[in-house]
Design a protein around this motif. Sequence first.
Motif, short mmCIF file in Angstrom:
data_model
loop_
_atom_site.label_atom_id
_atom_site.label_comp_id
_atom_site.label_asym_id
_atom_site.label_seq_id
_atom_site.Cartn_x
_atom_site.Cartn_y
_atom_site.Cartn_z
N HIS A 130 37.60 31.98 34.28
CA HIS A 130 36.73 31.89 35.91
C HIS A 130 35.86 33.09 35.98
O HIS A 130 34.81 33.03 36.44
N LEU A 131 36.59 34.28 35.93
CA LEU A 131 36.11 35.52 36.16
C LEU A 131 34.80 35.90 35.37
O LEU A 131 33.57 36.25 35.74
N GLU A 132 34.79 35.46 33.97
CA GLU A 132 33.87 35.49 33.03
C GLU A 132 32.58 34.92 33.44
O GLU A 132 31.48 35.26 33.01
N THR A 133 33.04 33.51 33.84
CA THR A 133 31.68 32.91 34.22
C THR A 133 30.91 33.59 35.34
O THR A 133 29.69 33.21 35.77
N ASP A 134 31.45 34.49 36.31
CA ASP A 134 30.91 35.19 37.22
C ASP A 134 30.29 36.60 36.86
O ASP A 134 29.75 37.38 37.60
N HIS A 135 30.39 36.85 35.31
CA HIS A 135 30.00 38.00 34.92
C HIS A 135 30.76 39.17 35.38
O HIS A 135 30.15 40.16 35.80
N VAL A 136 32.10 38.95 35.69
CA VAL A 136 32.81 40.22 35.91
C VAL A 136 33.63 40.75 34.80
O VAL A 136 33.93 39.97 33.90
N ARG A 137 33.52 42.19 34.98
CA ARG A 137 34.30 42.88 33.78
C ARG A 137 35.74 42.85 34.03
O ARG A 137 36.20 43.63 35.00
N ASP A 196 40.92 29.26 41.96
CA ASP A 196 40.88 29.73 43.35
C ASP A 196 41.37 31.19 43.64
O ASP A 196 40.92 32.20 44.24
N LEU A 197 42.25 31.62 42.64
CA LEU A 197 42.62 32.98 42.65
C LEU A 197 41.68 33.89 41.93
O LEU A 197 41.35 35.03 42.36
N ALA A 198 40.96 33.22 40.97
CA ALA A 198 39.65 34.30 40.55
C ALA A 198 38.74 34.34 41.32
O ALA A 198 38.35 35.59 41.49
#
Length: 246
Positions: free
Chosen positions: A29-36, A233-235
């Motif tokens: 989920h985080l990577e879909t938001d382009h988060v490192r 949700d946690l992400a």
Amino acid sequence: MATTTNSPTIVLIAGHWLGAWAWDEVLEHLETDHVRAVAVTLPGLDGDDPARSTRTLDDQVEAIEGLLARLDVSEERPATLVAHSGANGPVSLLLDRRPELVRRVVWVDSGPMANGSAFAPDFPEEVEELPLPPFDVLAEQASLDGLSTEVLERFRSRAVPEPGPVLRQTVELTNDARRTVPTTLVCCSISSEQVLEMAQGGHPMFAEVANLETLDIIDLPTGHWPMWSRPGDLAEVIRSAASRAG
């Protein structure tokens, strides 16, 4: 790990018996938001390490510091640390020793440890490690709400016994700067209202919360392992927290 360098670095550290694999769904989920973001397996929780049962909290702190160095984390580019459950030991020590490296700490169904405390000070010296207990026993200590049979089977098959030295070691904290690091508490199996009541009452588990200078509290009702029961949700909670400077 996502490769975006313009966003704050997020380091995910799971609790007892768990390695980096525990965060797989959250990372998706985080990577879909382009988060490192990157998850870490602490020393003592690598099943292929022949000396893992002798690893200590100090070993774990050194490993986190080494990872931060490899990620080019610095005082000018601090990271967000996400600590679940029993990861509060090494992360509390890191905050004490290197607070300048941490932009924000996110405690997931957990919280900072107090000086002089240990997770299990009475864990017998002659016992090398603590295997994952039967789930009926574990459920008496931590909520399994939201975990399917499939998830529990994966938990059982991949869990690594927790090293005895990690459980017994006393946390020695001397740097009050650890309390100035912006903090987010994600309350899952224990509500924020209960956490604050315990903090104000001096309960050993949350007494340090009352000493934090900058605190956000978020309720994410579920069991003790929200990375499996509510990963999306946690992400989102983690991403939002990491985007805040203080």
